[in-house]
Motif scaffolding. Sequence first.
Motif, PDB file in Angstrom:
ATOM      1  N   ARG A  11      38.350  51.854  38.822  1.00  0.00           N
ATOM      2  CA  ARG A  11      39.167  52.922  38.220  1.00  0.00           C
ATOM      3  C   ARG A  11      39.200  54.178  39.081  1.00  0.00           C
ATOM      4  O   ARG A  11      40.034  55.054  38.867  1.00  0.00           O
ATOM      5  N   LYS A  33      48.586  49.481  41.048  1.00  0.00           N
ATOM      6  CA  LYS A  33      47.991  50.344  42.075  1.00  0.00           C
ATOM      7  C   LYS A  33      47.958  49.691  43.462  1.00  0.00           C
ATOM      8  O   LYS A  33      47.441  50.279  44.413  1.00  0.00           O
ATOM      9  N   HIS A  73      46.448  45.957  36.510  1.00  0.00           N
ATOM     10  CA  HIS A  73      46.037  47.205  37.155  1.00  0.00           C
ATOM     11  C   HIS A  73      46.058  47.052  38.676  1.00  0.00           C
ATOM     12  O   HIS A  73      46.411  47.991  39.393  1.00  0.00           O
ATOM     13  N   ASN A 112      41.785  54.362  45.051  1.00  0.00           N
ATOM     14  CA  ASN A 112      43.118  54.889  45.336  1.00  0.00           C
ATOM     15  C   ASN A 112      44.146  53.762  45.444  1.00  0.00           C
ATOM     16  O   ASN A 112      43.784  52.614  45.721  1.00  0.00           O
ATOM     17  N   PRO A 113      45.414  54.069  45.224  1.00  0.00           N
ATOM     18  CA  PRO A 113      46.461  53.073  45.440  1.00  0.00           C
ATOM     19  C   PRO A 113      46.365  52.491  46.853  1.00  0.00           C
ATOM     20  O   PRO A 113      46.146  53.218  47.830  1.00  0.00           O
ATOM     21  N   ILE A 142      46.211  47.266  44.569  1.00  0.00           N
ATOM     22  CA  ILE A 142      44.820  47.078  44.968  1.00  0.00           C
ATOM     23  C   ILE A 142      44.555  45.600  45.231  1.00  0.00           C
ATOM     24  O   ILE A 142      44.986  44.728  44.475  1.00  0.00           O
TER      25      ILE A 142
END
Length: 321
Positions: A221, A250, A246, A224-225, A252
């Motif tokens: 959480r 982002k 998520h 960073n993107p 990730i």
Amino acid sequence: MLAYRISGTDRTLTCEDIPRPNPLPGEVLVRITACGMNFADLLMQKGTYQDTPALPFTPGLEISGVIEALGPDTDGPTPGTRVAIFGGQGGLAEWGCFPANRCVPIPDSMTDEQAAGFQIAYGTSHLALTHAARLKPGERLVVLGAAGGVGLTAVEIGAQLGAEVIACARGADKLAVAKAAGAHHLIDTDTQDIRETVKAIGGADVVYDAIGGTQFTDAFRATNPGGRMLLIGFASGDLPEIKPNHMLVKNISVHGLYWGGLLKTSPSVVTDSLAALLKMFEAGQITPHISHVLPFDQVPEALDLLRTRRSTGKVVVQTTP
């Protein structure tokens, strides 16, 4: 010879007197001088490690020692050569037979104890950061379990690669060890919130996670993107929940890194990595941290240091003082 064995279904570890082995074709006989202990040894005893051998077996994944003989029709280092070997098992014994192609000659400047605990910890972190995450200078690296066997090497290598390293560990003593290894920021996971603290520093570009559980979630959480999450292990015993939506939003990536697996599927990648690490060692850029060196008759105590997380860096057992 003496060897620690796990033989019965109760998986009790016992010291036994067993015949000394003879090397087969493609093998070397090694007089073992030291064995590096790993969290995987605890998992093997429970039977939950991904590469747990069939019963009976001798635990101990990595060793240093001296070659005493070569098997028939075997090319390898000459007898008398000091080597480090990742065998996957067989390390907690006075002698062992291992594949000749696993032998890594030890530099004169490296002690037996350093060599015994070098390959897995440094190899895992080096390939995770350079091969999987492709860490770049100036990026922010969060290391969970930063004072542990692999975590501390991630701090050290990350700093050498030019990253801004955030070390997460329990208590001031362990954080001091991480700081000495090159960490720029310290987070006490007993008293500080990983997510909020990392975000206040600027967020994570790469997360190196040997802990799992809620620490993975908190670090995710705070990522960073475009960030990269490295799954190294689950010392907490809790597999983290990964939310793919998520990850998508982002951008990730989550990478698993199992060094032993790469040794089987991409041996040249591992060989090149170890060569680079030995050059870093000889240049004084990395210095193995060993918190405990115990004699052979204290193997249960060595494992308990890992189980209770009272060690920092590596725990090594001396087979031959």
